[in-house]
Write a protein that holds these residues in place. Structure first.
Motif, PDB file in Angstrom:
ATOM      1  N   GLU A   1      41.966 -14.457  43.314  1.00 43.40           N
ATOM      2  CA  GLU A   1      40.476 -14.490  43.931  1.00 43.40           C
ATOM      3  C   GLU A   1      40.425 -15.537  44.978  1.00 43.40           C
ATOM      4  OE1 GLU A   1      36.191 -14.876  41.849  1.00 43.40           O
ATOM      5  OE2 GLU A   1      37.889 -14.714  40.380  1.00 43.40           O
ATOM      6  N   ILE A   2      41.158 -16.788  44.722  1.00 40.85           N
ATOM      7  CA  ILE A   2      41.034 -17.902  45.379  1.00 40.85           C
ATOM      8  C   ILE A   2      41.776 -17.657  46.945  1.00 40.85           C
ATOM      9  CG2 ILE A   2      42.017 -20.200  45.602  1.00 40.85           C
ATOM     10  CD1 ILE A   2      41.785 -20.601  42.604  1.00 40.85           C
ATOM     11  N   LEU A   3      42.632 -16.717  46.779  1.00 45.07           N
ATOM     12  CA  LEU A   3      43.562 -16.366  47.959  1.00 45.07           C
ATOM     13  C   LEU A   3      42.551 -15.315  48.708  1.00 45.07           C
ATOM     14  CD1 LEU A   3      46.982 -16.286  46.568  1.00 45.07           C
ATOM     15  CD2 LEU A   3      46.106 -18.119  48.055  1.00 45.07           C
TER      16      LEU A   3
ATOM     17  N   LEU B   1      51.901 -22.411  31.211  1.00 43.77           N
ATOM     18  CA  LEU B   1      50.596 -23.028  31.398  1.00 43.77           C
ATOM     19  C   LEU B   1      50.444 -24.151  32.164  1.00 43.77           C
ATOM     20  CD1 LEU B   1      48.917 -21.104  28.249  1.00 43.77           C
ATOM     21  CD2 LEU B   1      49.008 -20.032  30.670  1.00 43.77           C
ATOM     22  N   TYR B   2      50.718 -25.141  31.325  1.00 43.67           N
ATOM     23  CA  TYR B   2      50.908 -26.510  31.906  1.00 43.67           C
ATOM     24  C   TYR B   2      51.225 -26.590  33.256  1.00 43.67           C
ATOM     25  CZ  TYR B   2      49.055 -29.094  28.063  1.00 43.67           C
ATOM     26  OH  TYR B   2      47.707 -29.648  27.118  1.00 43.67           O
ATOM     27  N   ILE B   3      52.429 -26.035  33.685  1.00 45.84           N
ATOM     28  CA  ILE B   3      53.040 -26.017  34.968  1.00 45.84           C
ATOM     29  C   ILE B   3      52.262 -25.546  35.967  1.00 45.84           C
ATOM     30  CG2 ILE B   3      54.998 -25.667  36.476  1.00 45.84           C
ATOM     31  CD1 ILE B   3      56.866 -25.360  33.928  1.00 45.84           C
ATOM     32  N   SER B   4      51.384 -24.399  35.505  1.00 44.31           N
ATOM     33  CA  SER B   4      50.550 -23.719  36.516  1.00 44.31           C
ATOM     34  C   SER B   4      49.246 -24.679  36.826  1.00 44.31           C
ATOM     35  CB  SER B   4      50.109 -22.378  35.827  1.00 44.31           C
ATOM     36  OG  SER B   4      48.971 -22.813  34.833  1.00 44.31           O
TER      37      SER B   4
ATOM     38  N   PHE C   1      45.094 -29.754  50.520  1.00 43.30           N
ATOM     39  CA  PHE C   1      44.063 -30.192  49.462  1.00 43.30           C
ATOM     40  C   PHE C   1      42.793 -30.426  50.188  1.00 43.30           C
ATOM     41  CE2 PHE C   1      46.272 -34.129  51.270  1.00 43.30           C
ATOM     42  CZ  PHE C   1      45.259 -34.891  51.960  1.00 43.30           C
ATOM     43  N   ARG C   2      42.686 -30.203  51.507  1.00 46.84           N
ATOM     44  CA  ARG C   2      41.339 -30.244  52.252  1.00 46.84           C
ATOM     45  C   ARG C   2      40.910 -28.764  52.366  1.00 46.84           C
ATOM     46  NH1 ARG C   2      39.259 -29.294  57.032  1.00 46.84           N
ATOM     47  NH2 ARG C   2      41.205 -29.254  58.293  1.00 46.84           N
ATOM     48  N   PRO C   3      39.922 -28.593  51.654  1.00 44.72           N
ATOM     49  CA  PRO C   3      39.331 -27.053  51.696  1.00 44.72           C
ATOM     50  C   PRO C   3      38.996 -26.640  53.019  1.00 44.72           C
ATOM     51  CG  PRO C   3      38.351 -28.434  49.714  1.00 44.72           C
ATOM     52  CD  PRO C   3      39.048 -29.401  50.709  1.00 44.72           C
ATOM     53  N   LEU C   4      38.898 -25.462  53.298  1.00 48.62           N
ATOM     54  CA  LEU C   4      38.639 -24.708  54.281  1.00 48.62           C
ATOM     55  C   LEU C   4      37.078 -24.246  54.218  1.00 48.62           C
ATOM     56  CD1 LEU C   4      41.177 -22.275  55.610  1.00 48.62           C
ATOM     57  CD2 LEU C   4      40.791 -24.300  56.848  1.00 48.62           C
ATOM     58  N   SER C   5      36.334 -24.999  55.195  1.00 47.03           N
ATOM     59  CA  SER C   5      34.768 -24.564  55.247  1.00 47.03           C
ATOM     60  C   SER C   5      34.645 -23.231  55.786  1.00 47.03           C
ATOM     61  CB  SER C   5      34.065 -25.710  56.064  1.00 47.03           C
ATOM     62  OG  SER C   5      34.336 -25.693  57.395  1.00 47.03           O
ATOM     63  N   LYS C   6      33.457 -22.792  55.518  1.00 50.42           N
ATOM     64  CA  LYS C   6      33.181 -21.400  56.391  1.00 50.42           C
ATOM     65  C   LYS C   6      33.189 -21.480  57.951  1.00 50.42           C
ATOM     66  CE  LYS C   6      30.518 -19.109  52.391  1.00 50.42           C
ATOM     67  NZ  LYS C   6      29.044 -18.513  51.849  1.00 50.42           N
TER      68      LYS C   6
ATOM     69  N   GLU D   1      46.609 -27.819  40.919  1.00 51.07           N
ATOM     70  CA  GLU D   1      45.857 -28.836  41.280  1.00 51.07           C
ATOM     71  C   GLU D   1      46.452 -29.335  42.622  1.00 51.07           C
ATOM     72  OE1 GLU D   1      45.683 -33.702  40.044  1.00 51.07           O
ATOM     73  OE2 GLU D   1      46.093 -32.220  38.468  1.00 51.07           O
ATOM     74  N   LYS D   2      47.795 -29.018  42.969  1.00 50.73           N
ATOM     75  CA  LYS D   2      48.332 -29.169  44.153  1.00 50.73           C
ATOM     76  C   LYS D   2      48.143 -28.130  45.282  1.00 50.73           C
ATOM     77  CE  LYS D   2      52.352 -31.833  42.820  1.00 50.73           C
ATOM     78  NZ  LYS D   2      53.714 -31.909  42.797  1.00 50.73           N
ATOM     79  N   LYS D   3      47.237 -27.060  44.581  1.00 49.40           N
ATOM     80  CA  LYS D   3      46.823 -25.924  45.583  1.00 49.40           C
ATOM     81  C   LYS D   3      48.134 -24.981  46.014  1.00 49.40           C
ATOM     82  CE  LYS D   3      42.422 -27.619  46.960  1.00 49.40           C
ATOM     83  NZ  LYS D   3      41.729 -27.130  45.984  1.00 49.40           N
ATOM     84  N   GLN D   4      49.157 -25.250  45.256  1.00 50.08           N
ATOM     85  CA  GLN D   4      50.352 -24.299  45.673  1.00 50.08           C
ATOM     86  C   GLN D   4      50.064 -23.090  44.818  1.00 50.08           C
ATOM     87  OE1 GLN D   4      53.314 -27.052  44.278  1.00 50.08           O
ATOM     88  NE2 GLN D   4      53.284 -28.427  46.073  1.00 50.08           N
TER      89      GLN D   4
END
Length: 457
Positions: free
Chosen positions: A138-140, A97-100, A432-437, A105-108
């Motif tokens: 869901e994020i993907l 869980l901690y590794i996840s 780390f830079r989120p994609l905007s719509k 956080e790194k969005k990996q």
């Protein structure tokens, strides 16, 4: 996104020894766990190293050392310690869980999924593994797979968060009856969460059942009277029923709510700002100019709680949306300033105070005669350089090629900045830079995107 896992227990039942007189004595291991609990993480690492010198197969010591390294932001060392703990005792779910958490956080996300697949083979019925897998799918954007994972987590142990998240996903899949059923099951477990009733209301609104939507929104309002988004949704539902006076009242309450929230999230500059006083901590400060609707800035603030974010914007609609989102997500590391960015930067931001600067998709002023209005000019860069710490980051992005070329020329010819890539080379879009719509739409249409990441020297 909500925190995926809760804080894990720091103590083990085997941490105490019983000498001949029967009295409990703290072992070096428990001293290390106490250091962790006190926040003295470097001291904890030293103690756990001593423990492991004496007991090289102590999986709990490796686990606790991983916790210490994670708190110290030494992520690679943290992963190594957790992996060593798993190697010795693969059936303890906590290191996985901690590794996840680190991978997330790194969005990996793909690495996180592989980690859970590996964990599921060893610990086949861990509810948290399946729930977290659902969040990642869901994020993907893989909503069907998210549903499968959430269903499995519910099968193992029905909990509020699983029903709530699967309700959201069913709505995305336009399976509205299933969505309502999941939301109702969530309320049967906890009926004090406003977001669930907002979700129910939104689903009824999509189904054009406006009175039922109103009933749900009103419950949401009773649970969270300061959320302007709910009043806005309530106003539109009244409007759809042609109850115009009630609609107007709801919209007026929404405006009042934004006014009340303004004090929680807005900075009213008077002289040079003291960020430590404003945020109540000394975390590094990230400044973004022109955050638009605020979605990506909110996402970054939520993903990086150890950083403080300040956004400057002139348009009230975007500011209101950002404040709404920050309130819903209960973010305390995000503030907003309304007005002219150059004026704020010049008069209110202290020299050498910023750890990062972000400028994403600024107005390109695409007509050649208007290029002088573009914010990225040498005078602006010289002012910005005074406000950035040495070694800090300047990150820009644009979807206009000629503006990208201008940014590159301006930054590379300014003595204060150095390209993190080779000369004249743009940076591949960082995860780390989120994609905007807007950006996602541009990608589908084949539009180019150019990122520039420079350091201040």
């Amino acid at each position: 996104m909500k925190k995926i896992i809760a804080i894990l227990l720091l103590f083990s039942h085997n941490a105490l020894s019983l000498p001949g007189d029967g009295k409990l004595v703290a072992t070096p291991y428990i001293k290390g766990t106490i250091y962790n609990q006190m926040g003295a993480y470097q001291e904890a690492v030293s103690v756990f190293k001593e423990v492991l010198n004496a007991e090289p197969n102590n999986d709990k010591a490796y686990y606790q050392m991983g916790v210490s390294y994670l708190a110290l932001r030494q992520q690679d060392k943290s992963i190594n310690a957790f992996e060593k703990s798993i190697e010795i005792n693969p059936k303890n779910p906590n290191p996985y869980l901690y590794i996840s958490v680190i991978y997330l956080e790194k969005k990996q996300y793909k690495k996180t999924l592989k980690l859970y697949q590996r964990a599921n083979k060893i610990i086949p019925n861990n509810r948290d593994f399946y729930y977290n897998t659902g969040v990642i799918q869901e994020i993907l954007g893989k909503n069907t797979k998210a549903v499968e994972a959430y269903k499995k987590s519910i099968e193992i142990k029905p909990k509020f968060d699983s029903y709530y998240r699967i309700g959201i996903v069913y709505s995305k899949l336009k399976q509205y009856k299933k969505s309502l059923d999941a939301y109702q099951k969530a309320t049967s477990i906890n009926n004090l969460i406003a977001e669930v009733y907002f979700g129910i209301g939104r689903t009824y609104e999509i189904m054009a059942q406006y009175q039922k939507a109103i009933d749900s929104y009103q419950i949401a309002v009773s649970l969270d009277q300061k959320n302007p988004i709910t009043y806005e949704a309530l106003g539109f539902s009244y409007y759809d029923l042609k109850q115009y006076k009630k609609a107007l009242s709801a919209f007026q309450t929404q405006e009042k709510g934004l006014t009340e929230l303004w004090d929680d999230y807005a900075i009213e500059p008077q002289g040079v700002l003291d960020f430590a006083k404003i945020f109540g901590n000394t975390h590094d400060v990230v400044l973004e100019i022109g955050f638009g609707n605020g979605d990506t800035l909110v996402e970054m603030a939520q993903a990086n709680p150890a950083l403080n974010y300040v956004g400057i914007e002139v348009y009230e609609a975007g500011i209101g949306r950002l404040i709404n989102s920050a309130h819903i997500k209960q973010l305390n590391n995000l503030k907003v300033m309304r007005g002219d960015a150059v004026e704020f930067l010049s008069a209110n931001i202290a020299d050498n105070s910023l750890a990062r600067f972000q400028l994403f998709f600024p107005d390109p002023w695409h007509k050649k005669k208007h290029h002088k209005r573009r914010i990225v000019q040498q005078d602006f860069l010289n002012l910005l350089a005074k406000k950035l710490k040495i070694g800090s980051v300047c990150h820009m992005a644009t979807d206009w090629q000629d503006y990208a070329q201008q940014m590159m020329e301006m930054l590379e010819t300014n003595k204060n900045f150095k390209n993190t890539q080779s000369a004249h080379t743009y940076t591949p879009r960082p995860e780390f830079r989120p994609l905007s719509k807007f950006e996602k739409r541009g990608n589908r249409l084949g539009h180019g995107i150019w990122d520039l990441i420079f350091t201040h020297r």
